[in-house]
Write a protein that holds these residues in place. Structure first.
Motif, PDB file in Angstrom:
ATOM      1  N   ARG A 146       4.070   9.949  -9.925  1.00 49.56           N
ATOM      2  CA  ARG A 146       3.608  10.223 -11.290  1.00 49.56           C
ATOM      3  C   ARG A 146       2.968  11.604 -11.422  1.00 49.56           C
ATOM      4  O   ARG A 146       2.895  12.151 -12.520  1.00 49.56           O
ATOM      5  CB  ARG A 146       2.605   9.145 -11.715  1.00 49.56           C
ATOM      6  N   ARG A 147       2.532  12.171 -10.297  1.00 51.09           N
ATOM      7  CA  ARG A 147       1.856  13.473 -10.327  1.00 51.09           C
ATOM      8  C   ARG A 147       2.816  14.656 -10.216  1.00 51.09           C
ATOM      9  O   ARG A 147       2.379  15.797 -10.251  1.00 51.09           O
ATOM     10  CB  ARG A 147       0.854  13.553  -9.170  1.00 51.09           C
ATOM     11  N   ILE A 148       4.078  14.385 -10.058  1.00 52.35           N
ATOM     12  CA  ILE A 148       5.039  15.481  -9.883  1.00 52.35           C
ATOM     13  C   ILE A 148       5.052  16.364 -11.130  1.00 52.35           C
ATOM     14  O   ILE A 148       5.187  15.873 -12.253  1.00 52.35           O
ATOM     15  CB  ILE A 148       6.453  14.931  -9.598  1.00 52.35           C
ATOM     16  N   VAL A 149       4.922  17.659 -10.895  1.00 50.67           N
ATOM     17  CA  VAL A 149       4.902  18.644 -11.987  1.00 50.67           C
ATOM     18  C   VAL A 149       6.205  19.436 -12.030  1.00 50.67           C
ATOM     19  O   VAL A 149       6.842  19.559 -13.078  1.00 50.67           O
ATOM     20  CB  VAL A 149       3.697  19.597 -11.841  1.00 50.67           C
ATOM     21  N   SER A 150       6.620  19.985 -10.911  1.00 52.85           N
ATOM     22  CA  SER A 150       7.803  20.841 -10.885  1.00 52.85           C
ATOM     23  C   SER A 150       9.061  20.032 -11.198  1.00 52.85           C
ATOM     24  O   SER A 150       9.221  18.910 -10.715  1.00 52.85           O
ATOM     25  CB  SER A 150       7.951  21.495  -9.506  1.00 52.85           C
ATOM     26  N   PRO A 151       9.975  20.602 -11.977  1.00 53.53           N
ATOM     27  CA  PRO A 151      11.231  19.882 -12.263  1.00 53.53           C
ATOM     28  C   PRO A 151      12.142  19.746 -11.056  1.00 53.53           C
ATOM     29  O   PRO A 151      13.139  19.018 -11.126  1.00 53.53           O
ATOM     30  CB  PRO A 151      11.886  20.746 -13.346  1.00 53.53           C
ATOM     31  N   ILE A 152      11.808  20.408  -9.937  1.00 51.31           N
ATOM     32  CA  ILE A 152      12.680  20.313  -8.759  1.00 51.31           C
ATOM     33  C   ILE A 152      11.966  19.747  -7.534  1.00 51.31           C
ATOM     34  O   ILE A 152      12.525  19.747  -6.435  1.00 51.31           O
ATOM     35  CB  ILE A 152      13.311  21.679  -8.424  1.00 51.31           C
ATOM     36  N   THR A 153      10.747  19.261  -7.706  1.00 53.46           N
ATOM     37  CA  THR A 153      10.040  18.577  -6.620  1.00 53.46           C
ATOM     38  C   THR A 153      10.548  17.136  -6.514  1.00 53.46           C
ATOM     39  O   THR A 153      10.822  16.494  -7.526  1.00 53.46           O
ATOM     40  CB  THR A 153       8.530  18.618  -6.872  1.00 53.46           C
ATOM     41  N   THR A 154      10.668  16.647  -5.281  1.00 50.64           N
ATOM     42  CA  THR A 154      11.192  15.294  -5.072  1.00 50.64           C
ATOM     43  C   THR A 154      10.399  14.557  -3.998  1.00 50.64           C
ATOM     44  O   THR A 154       9.929  15.165  -3.035  1.00 50.64           O
ATOM     45  CB  THR A 154      12.672  15.326  -4.643  1.00 50.64           C
ATOM     46  N   LEU A 155      10.297  13.260  -4.168  1.00 47.40           N
ATOM     47  CA  LEU A 155       9.702  12.375  -3.163  1.00 47.40           C
ATOM     48  C   LEU A 155      10.790  11.403  -2.738  1.00 47.40           C
ATOM     49  O   LEU A 155      11.209  10.530  -3.503  1.00 47.40           O
ATOM     50  CB  LEU A 155       8.504  11.631  -3.754  1.00 47.40           C
ATOM     51  N   GLY A 156      11.302  11.603  -1.519  1.00 44.42           N
ATOM     52  CA  GLY A 156      12.437  10.824  -1.049  1.00 44.42           C
ATOM     53  C   GLY A 156      12.071   9.868   0.082  1.00 44.42           C
ATOM     54  O   GLY A 156      11.238  10.185   0.929  1.00 44.42           O
ATOM     55  N   LEU A 157      12.714   8.713   0.078  1.00 47.14           N
ATOM     56  CA  LEU A 157      12.500   7.689   1.096  1.00 47.14           C
ATOM     57  C   LEU A 157      13.865   7.226   1.598  1.00 47.14           C
ATOM     58  O   LEU A 157      14.656   6.652   0.846  1.00 47.14           O
ATOM     59  CB  LEU A 157      11.730   6.503   0.509  1.00 47.14           C
ATOM     60  N   TRP A 158      14.154   7.512   2.881  1.00 40.85           N
ATOM     61  CA  TRP A 158      15.431   7.137   3.493  1.00 40.85           C
ATOM     62  C   TRP A 158      15.326   5.759   4.138  1.00 40.85           C
ATOM     63  O   TRP A 158      14.385   5.486   4.900  1.00 40.85           O
ATOM     64  CB  TRP A 158      15.798   8.128   4.589  1.00 40.85           C
ATOM     65  N   GLN A 159      16.316   4.927   3.894  1.00 42.97           N
ATOM     66  CA  GLN A 159      16.431   3.642   4.587  1.00 42.97           C
ATOM     67  C   GLN A 159      17.012   3.879   5.978  1.00 42.97           C
ATOM     68  O   GLN A 159      18.052   4.508   6.129  1.00 42.97           O
ATOM     69  CB  GLN A 159      17.346   2.711   3.796  1.00 42.97           C
ATOM     70  N   MET A 160      16.353   3.379   6.997  1.00 37.18           N
ATOM     71  CA  MET A 160      16.845   3.512   8.363  1.00 37.18           C
ATOM     72  C   MET A 160      17.397   2.149   8.825  1.00 37.18           C
ATOM     73  O   MET A 160      17.776   1.324   8.030  1.00 37.18           O
ATOM     74  CB  MET A 160      15.722   4.022   9.270  1.00 37.18           C
ATOM     75  N   ASP A 203       0.828  -1.213   0.000  1.00 40.28           N
ATOM     76  CA  ASP A 203       0.000   0.000   0.000  1.00 40.28           C
ATOM     77  C   ASP A 203       0.860   1.259   0.000  1.00 40.28           C
ATOM     78  O   ASP A 203       0.562   2.228  -0.706  1.00 40.28           O
ATOM     79  CB  ASP A 203      -0.925   0.012   1.224  1.00 40.28           C
ATOM     80  N   VAL A 204       1.936   1.259   0.789  1.00 41.71           N
ATOM     81  CA  VAL A 204       2.835   2.412   0.810  1.00 41.71           C
ATOM     82  C   VAL A 204       3.501   2.589  -0.553  1.00 41.71           C
ATOM     83  O   VAL A 204       3.632   3.715  -1.062  1.00 41.71           O
ATOM     84  CB  VAL A 204       3.891   2.250   1.922  1.00 41.71           C
ATOM     85  N   ILE A 205       3.907   1.500  -1.161  1.00 42.14           N
ATOM     86  CA  ILE A 205       4.495   1.564  -2.502  1.00 42.14           C
ATOM     87  C   ILE A 205       3.509   2.152  -3.495  1.00 42.14           C
ATOM     88  O   ILE A 205       3.860   3.021  -4.316  1.00 42.14           O
ATOM     89  CB  ILE A 205       4.956   0.165  -2.949  1.00 42.14           C
ATOM     90  N   ASP A 206       2.257   1.728  -3.436  1.00 42.01           N
ATOM     91  CA  ASP A 206       1.250   2.239  -4.368  1.00 42.01           C
ATOM     92  C   ASP A 206       1.062   3.750  -4.207  1.00 42.01           C
ATOM     93  O   ASP A 206       0.904   4.478  -5.201  1.00 42.01           O
ATOM     94  CB  ASP A 206      -0.083   1.525  -4.151  1.00 42.01           C
ATOM     95  N   ILE A 207       1.088   4.220  -2.968  1.00 43.35           N
ATOM     96  CA  ILE A 207       0.946   5.661  -2.725  1.00 43.35           C
ATOM     97  C   ILE A 207       2.154   6.414  -3.275  1.00 43.35           C
ATOM     98  O   ILE A 207       2.014   7.473  -3.903  1.00 43.35           O
ATOM     99  CB  ILE A 207       0.779   5.928  -1.215  1.00 43.35           C
ATOM    100  N   MET A 208       3.347   5.871  -3.060  1.00 44.70           N
ATOM    101  CA  MET A 208       4.550   6.499  -3.602  1.00 44.70           C
ATOM    102  C   MET A 208       4.456   6.627  -5.122  1.00 44.70           C
ATOM    103  O   MET A 208       4.740   7.705  -5.687  1.00 44.70           O
ATOM    104  CB  MET A 208       5.789   5.671  -3.247  1.00 44.70           C
ATOM    105  N   VAL A 209       4.093   5.548  -5.767  1.00 43.21           N
ATOM    106  CA  VAL A 209       4.051   5.551  -7.230  1.00 43.21           C
ATOM    107  C   VAL A 209       3.006   6.528  -7.743  1.00 43.21           C
ATOM    108  O   VAL A 209       3.257   7.317  -8.674  1.00 43.21           O
ATOM    109  CB  VAL A 209       3.783   4.131  -7.751  1.00 43.21           C
ATOM    110  N   GLU A 210       1.829   6.502  -7.119  1.00 41.45           N
ATOM    111  CA  GLU A 210       0.753   7.391  -7.567  1.00 41.45           C
ATOM    112  C   GLU A 210       1.174   8.852  -7.489  1.00 41.45           C
ATOM    113  O   GLU A 210       0.957   9.629  -8.428  1.00 41.45           O
ATOM    114  CB  GLU A 210      -0.494   7.158  -6.710  1.00 41.45           C
ATOM    115  N   HIS A 211       1.775   9.248  -6.378  1.00 40.69           N
ATOM    116  CA  HIS A 211       2.139  10.659  -6.214  1.00 40.69           C
ATOM    117  C   HIS A 211       3.426  11.001  -6.953  1.00 40.69           C
ATOM    118  O   HIS A 211       3.617  12.158  -7.359  1.00 40.69           O
ATOM    119  CB  HIS A 211       2.224  11.006  -4.730  1.00 40.69           C
TER     120      HIS A 211
END
Length: 471
Positions: free
Chosen positions: A353-367, A343-351
């Protein structure tokens, strides 16, 4: 003679007193209208536009003590600036005084003891440059123009955290000026309550003027870099990534990034602007071991670009600098999650794909790794058991489009709400007291408010992720 403007607190400043302060400082006092004022009031986040009445550019502890006493005597709001990288812009204020530590650049590395003493104006890249001269390093973020002070006091994530822990896990002592202008030292054997609090509690208890760190052997070369796939491959990449890191060694730290490919020299023209997913890695062991560990990932699927290779640790540390320069408009939402579920993966992928700005980022850090092996109650930092930390950046070059990017970040964060397990305090915006309480959890928050009451009962240091003093 000082000219009072709308930027100064009306009726509170005696011009002669201000001139006396300016004369007494070994650094410099900058006021509105004076040369350098516009430069010194600016911070990293371009969306923050504030006008302090005074900027005290401190050259040492004596300047810090004089400045805080002056601010208290005249009832001035205080902002403390190290590197000026605070997401919500806490490094600057309207009308009050900025106590600017950026002139305090001292670094003294002891290669035999593997320690470093670091003043509060030092930037991450400056620290790395000195420590790498001896093949040593401390966990220190991912953008070299970030300040050491702010990063450390909130916890300190970085490329070698899974091997050597957070920045605070390598902190041996601090020198600190309290709200009363008193100078104290805290460490593992003295003022231990304060030392517990500054390891994750931010700048709530005073102005740290110097840090002492434990260093570790790293580099000079590491196997590191990003591997890119098309966004349409993101579901498969993320599921493979989840399985691949399940048995990853502590030497490996990874960050997953979804964005539009940036216009950088290393990115082919045909990829620029395309929606991509990248796994960025750093292996803090030998280059040969790093290449072997990375082989399953680099050979997975159909990578569009593989920039993972042996390189100097200093080069890898600076790889994100071009993506987060001074002056762009930044907005971030953040959360921890326990695991990377479907479910978390699906949310990541969905959002993603919606990125518009060339400098917007969705980051996920491994802890995990060494971060998780420190006892939860040993430091004020909360969330040792987090599986991953999200950093959701809605960014724009200027005000144009910023509102839309901010709403995208909020929407992504809200979609992840059912899976939130905490939040990294350095990734918070100005989100209010309850959100800060959530960041620490009830027990730690209560302990921190009691500590605040002891060291800053009047809440002088409140321009931060504020912990008010206990009643």
């Amino acid at each position: 003679m000082t000219i009072l403007t709308r930027h100064a607190k009306q009726g509170s400043l005696d011009p002669l007193a201000v001139d006396e302060l300016a004369t007494s400082l070994r650094g410099e006092l900058t006021r509105p209208g004076e040369p350098g004022y516009e430069q010194h009031r600016r911070v990293w986040n371009g969306s923050v536009d504030r006008h302090p009445g005074l900027v005290a550019r401190c050259a040492g502890v004596a300047d810090v003590r004089s400045s805080i006493r002056f601010a208290r005597e005249h009832g001035l709001l205080v902002a403390v600036r190290g590197g000026g990288h605070s997401f919500p812009g806490y490094s600057v204020c309207d009308a009050g005084m900025v106590i600017d530590l950026s002139l305090m650049k001292g670094i003294r590395v002891d290669p035999d003891a593997r320690t470093a003493r670091v003043q509060a104006g030092v930037l991450l890249g400056e620290l790395d440059r000195e420590t790498q001269e001896f093949g040593l390093a401390v966990t220190a973020g991912i953008v070299t123009h970030t300040g050491v002070a702010g990063l450390t006091l909130g916890g300190g994530l970085g490329w070698i955290q899974r091997k050597y822990g957070l920045t605070i896990d390598n902190l041996l002592s601090v020198d600190l000026v309290t709200a009363d202008g008193e100078f104290v030292t805290a460490g593992e054997t003295h003022n231990t309550d304060l030392f517990w609090g500054v390891r994750g509690g931010g700048g709530n208890f005073g102005i740290v003027t110097e840090f002492e760190f434990r260093l570790h052997p790293v580099g000079p070369e590491v196997f590191a870099g990003p591997i890119f796939w098309a966004m349409e491959d993101a579901p498969e990449v993320l599921r493979f990534y989840r399985d691949w890191i399940a048995d990853s060694p502590d030497e490996l730290t990874t960050i997953v990034v979804q964005r539009r490919a940036p216009a950088l020299p290393v990115v082919p023209d045909e990829l620029v602007g395309r929606h991509l997913i990248a796994v960025v890695v750093c292996h803090a062991g030998t280059v040969d071991d790093g290449e072997r560990v990375m082989r399953p990932l680099t050979s997975f699927g159909r990578p569009l670009l593989d920039l993972c290779a042996p390189k100097p640790y200093l080069i890898h540390q600076s790889m994100f600098d071009a993506s987060y320069p001074h002056g762009w408009w930044y907005y971030v939402r953040a959360c921890d999650v326990a695991e990377l579920t479907d479910d978390v993966i699906d949310i990541m992928v969905e959002h993603g794909r919606r990125i518009v700005s060339p400098i917007t980022t969705l980051g996920l850090w491994q802890m995990g790794g060494a971060v998780a092996r420190v006892g939860e109650n040993e430091t004020a930092f909360n969330g040792r058991d987090a599986g991953f930390t999200f950093n959701i950046n809605g960014n724009s070059y200027t005000a144009d489009g910023f509102d839309a990017e901010r709403e995208w970040a909020r929407g992504c964060w809200s979609a992840l709400a059912p899976y939130h397990s905490g939040v990294y305090v350095n990734f918070l915006m100005d989100e209010g007291t309850e959100r800060v309480r959530q960041a620490y959890g009830p027990a730690k928050y209560d302990r921190l408010t009691a500590l605040k009451r002891r060291y800053d009962p009047d809440n002088v240091f409140r321009l931060n992720q504020n912990i008010p003093p206990a009643p």
